[in-house]
Design a protein around this motif. Structure first.
Motif, PDB file in Angstrom:
ATOM      1  N   LEU A   1       0.837  -1.202   0.000  1.00  0.00           N
ATOM      2  CA  LEU A   1       0.000   0.000   0.000  1.00  0.00           C
ATOM      3  C   LEU A   1       0.872   1.252   0.000  1.00  0.00           C
ATOM      4  O   LEU A   1       0.648   2.183  -0.777  1.00  0.00           O
TER       5      LEU A   1
ATOM      6  N   ASN B   1     -16.250  -8.301   2.265  1.00  0.00           N
ATOM      7  CA  ASN B   1     -15.550  -8.292   3.558  1.00  0.00           C
ATOM      8  C   ASN B   1     -16.488  -8.019   4.732  1.00  0.00           C
ATOM      9  O   ASN B   1     -16.045  -7.618   5.805  1.00  0.00           O
TER      10      ASN B   1
ATOM     11  N   LEU C   1      -2.187   7.139   8.000  1.00  0.00           N
ATOM     12  CA  LEU C   1      -2.122   6.822   6.567  1.00  0.00           C
ATOM     13  C   LEU C   1      -3.483   6.336   6.045  1.00  0.00           C
ATOM     14  O   LEU C   1      -3.911   6.702   4.943  1.00  0.00           O
TER      15      LEU C   1
HETATM   16  C1  HEC Z   1      -5.409   4.339  -1.090  1.00  0.00           C
HETATM   17  C2  HEC Z   1      -6.625   4.151  -0.364  1.00  0.00           C
HETATM   18  C3  HEC Z   1      -6.593   3.308   0.892  1.00  0.00           C
HETATM   19  C4  HEC Z   1      -5.787   3.454   1.978  1.00  0.00           C
HETATM   20  C5  HEC Z   1      -4.701   4.484   2.208  1.00  0.00           C
HETATM   21  C6  HEC Z   1      -6.201   2.423   2.912  1.00  0.00           C
HETATM   22  N1  HEC Z   1      -7.224   1.679   2.400  1.00  0.00           N
HETATM   23 FE1  HEC Z   1      -8.207   0.195   3.332  1.00  0.00          FE
HETATM   24  N2  HEC Z   1      -9.283  -0.167   1.667  1.00  0.00           N
HETATM   25  C7  HEC Z   1      -9.194   0.570   0.488  1.00  0.00           C
HETATM   26  C8  HEC Z   1      -9.979  -0.084  -0.520  1.00  0.00           C
HETATM   27  C9  HEC Z   1     -10.166   0.395  -1.965  1.00  0.00           C
HETATM   28  C10 HEC Z   1     -10.525  -1.229   0.065  1.00  0.00           C
HETATM   29  C11 HEC Z   1     -11.397  -2.295  -0.573  1.00  0.00           C
HETATM   30  C12 HEC Z   1     -10.461  -3.442  -0.997  1.00  0.00           C
HETATM   31  C13 HEC Z   1     -11.165  -4.614  -1.646  1.00  0.00           C
HETATM   32  O1  HEC Z   1     -11.953  -4.415  -2.577  1.00  0.00           O
HETATM   33  O2  HEC Z   1     -10.889  -5.729  -1.210  1.00  0.00           O
HETATM   34  C14 HEC Z   1     -10.059  -1.249   1.450  1.00  0.00           C
HETATM   35  C15 HEC Z   1     -10.412  -2.224   2.352  1.00  0.00           C
HETATM   36  C16 HEC Z   1      -9.940  -2.287   3.645  1.00  0.00           C
HETATM   37  C17 HEC Z   1     -10.300  -3.316   4.612  1.00  0.00           C
HETATM   38  C18 HEC Z   1     -11.195  -4.539   4.367  1.00  0.00           C
HETATM   39  C19 HEC Z   1     -12.576  -4.295   4.803  1.00  0.00           C
HETATM   40  C20 HEC Z   1     -13.368  -3.427   3.864  1.00  0.00           C
HETATM   41  O3  HEC Z   1     -13.689  -2.305   4.274  1.00  0.00           O
HETATM   42  O4  HEC Z   1     -13.632  -3.860   2.717  1.00  0.00           O
HETATM   43  C21 HEC Z   1      -9.657  -3.024   5.765  1.00  0.00           C
HETATM   44  C22 HEC Z   1      -9.734  -3.796   7.071  1.00  0.00           C
HETATM   45  C23 HEC Z   1      -8.874  -1.844   5.521  1.00  0.00           C
HETATM   46  N3  HEC Z   1      -9.085  -1.417   4.234  1.00  0.00           N
HETATM   47  C24 HEC Z   1      -8.050  -1.266   6.447  1.00  0.00           C
HETATM   48  C25 HEC Z   1      -7.158  -0.247   6.138  1.00  0.00           C
HETATM   49  C26 HEC Z   1      -6.153   0.225   7.077  1.00  0.00           C
HETATM   50  C27 HEC Z   1      -5.955  -0.285   8.488  1.00  0.00           C
HETATM   51  C28 HEC Z   1      -5.443   1.187   6.417  1.00  0.00           C
HETATM   52  C29 HEC Z   1      -4.232   1.930   6.917  1.00  0.00           C
HETATM   53  C30 HEC Z   1      -3.101   1.145   7.308  1.00  0.00           C
HETATM   54  C31 HEC Z   1      -6.034   1.327   5.093  1.00  0.00           C
HETATM   55  N4  HEC Z   1      -7.065   0.434   4.960  1.00  0.00           N
HETATM   56  C32 HEC Z   1      -5.611   2.236   4.148  1.00  0.00           C
HETATM   57  C33 HEC Z   1      -8.472   1.731   0.303  1.00  0.00           C
HETATM   58  C34 HEC Z   1      -7.499   2.185   1.160  1.00  0.00           C
END
Ligand code: HEC
Length: 200
Positions: A60, A107, A153
């Motif tokens: 990421l 999820n 972040l």
């Molecule tokens: C650049 C954008 C971005 C950032 C920064 C980001 N996420 Fe996400 N996150 C996403 C997206 C898009 C998804 C859906 C992924 C998928 O389709 O499986 C997601 C999904 C998730 C999920 C799975 C559950 C769900 O909501 O579908 C978790 C848990 C999660 N993120 C935690 C985090 C955490 C903790 C951080 C920081 C360390 C973080 N994310 C940072 C974009 C982001």
């Protein structure tokens, strides 16, 4: 006082001398030995969750550095589940990320898992320490959960829209996930759970 090892040896000898197993209960002994304890399940689960978190986190960060937040959304969209799946294959356990407020509906946490998230959230908000859980499954093995805590972040894509999540980012998120529920978070909150099935 006995040394612990000596005590175990004595216990072992007592059991061994008193109940020389016949071939029939040899099987039983073998079976029992293969069943893992809750402590073992917790240790295995934690190792896998930490490793998976590292892989996902590293990827990421790299995606954000290379393509910016907007580009990294596509990375999360296409690579997050693929990466956890490949970790699952490597570790031979089912590994998932779940949330009570999922971005990707795949999820979605179950009712019981939502309750667990609520309990973790309460503890975290009250400043209590939180630790992973392992529940015995009916058909053997354990389901392991480790809370996923947000940091700064994460807020680029999971924070408050119009504040940490800018309009452009939000538009991209909505285009990919029309039912997105995963915004409005602050740092140090429970964003979800690692869920890992640990078989005996
Ligand atoms: C650049 C954008 C971005 C950032 C920064 C980001 N996420 Fe996400 N996150 C996403 C997206 C898009 C998804 C859906 C992924 C998928 O389709 O499986 C997601 C999904 C998730 C999920 C799975 C559950 C769900 O909501 O579908 C978790 C848990 C999660 N993120 C935690 C985090 C955490 C903790 C951080 C920081 C360390 C973080 N994310 C940072 C974009 C982001």
């Amino acid at each position: 006082m006995f040394h612990r090892k000596t005590l175990y040896w004595l216990l072992f000898l007592t059991v061994f001398v008193h109940c020389k197993p016949n071939t029939e209960n040899k099987e039983v002994v073998k079976e029992q030995k293969e069943v893992i304890s809750q402590e073992e399940a917790l240790a295995i689960g934690q190792d896998i969750a930490v490793a998976s978190q590292q892989v996902l986190g590293k990827n990421l960060k790299q995606a954000i550095e290379k393509k910016g937040v907007l580009g990294a959304i596509t990375f999360c969209n296409t690579a997050a589940i693929r990466l956890t799946d490949s970790m699952a294959t490597a570790y031979k356990h089912s590994i998932k990320r779940l949330s009570d407020k999922p971005r990707n509906q795949m999820n979605q946490a179950s009712r019981a898992e939502e309750k667990l998230i609520a309990a973790y959230s309460k503890d975290l908000a009250e400043g209590k320490s939180i630790s992973p859980s392992a529940f015995k499954k009916e058909n053997g093995g354990y389901r392991f959960y480790q809370p996923i805590v947000s940091n700064k972040l994460c807020l680029n894509c999971h924070g408050v829209v119009g504040q940490q999540v800018n309009e452009k980012t939000f538009a991209q998120i909505k285009a990919l996930y029309p039912n997105d529920k995963a915004t409005g978070y602050a740092a140090n909150q429970i964003r979800g759970l690692w869920a890992i099935d640990i078989e005996n």
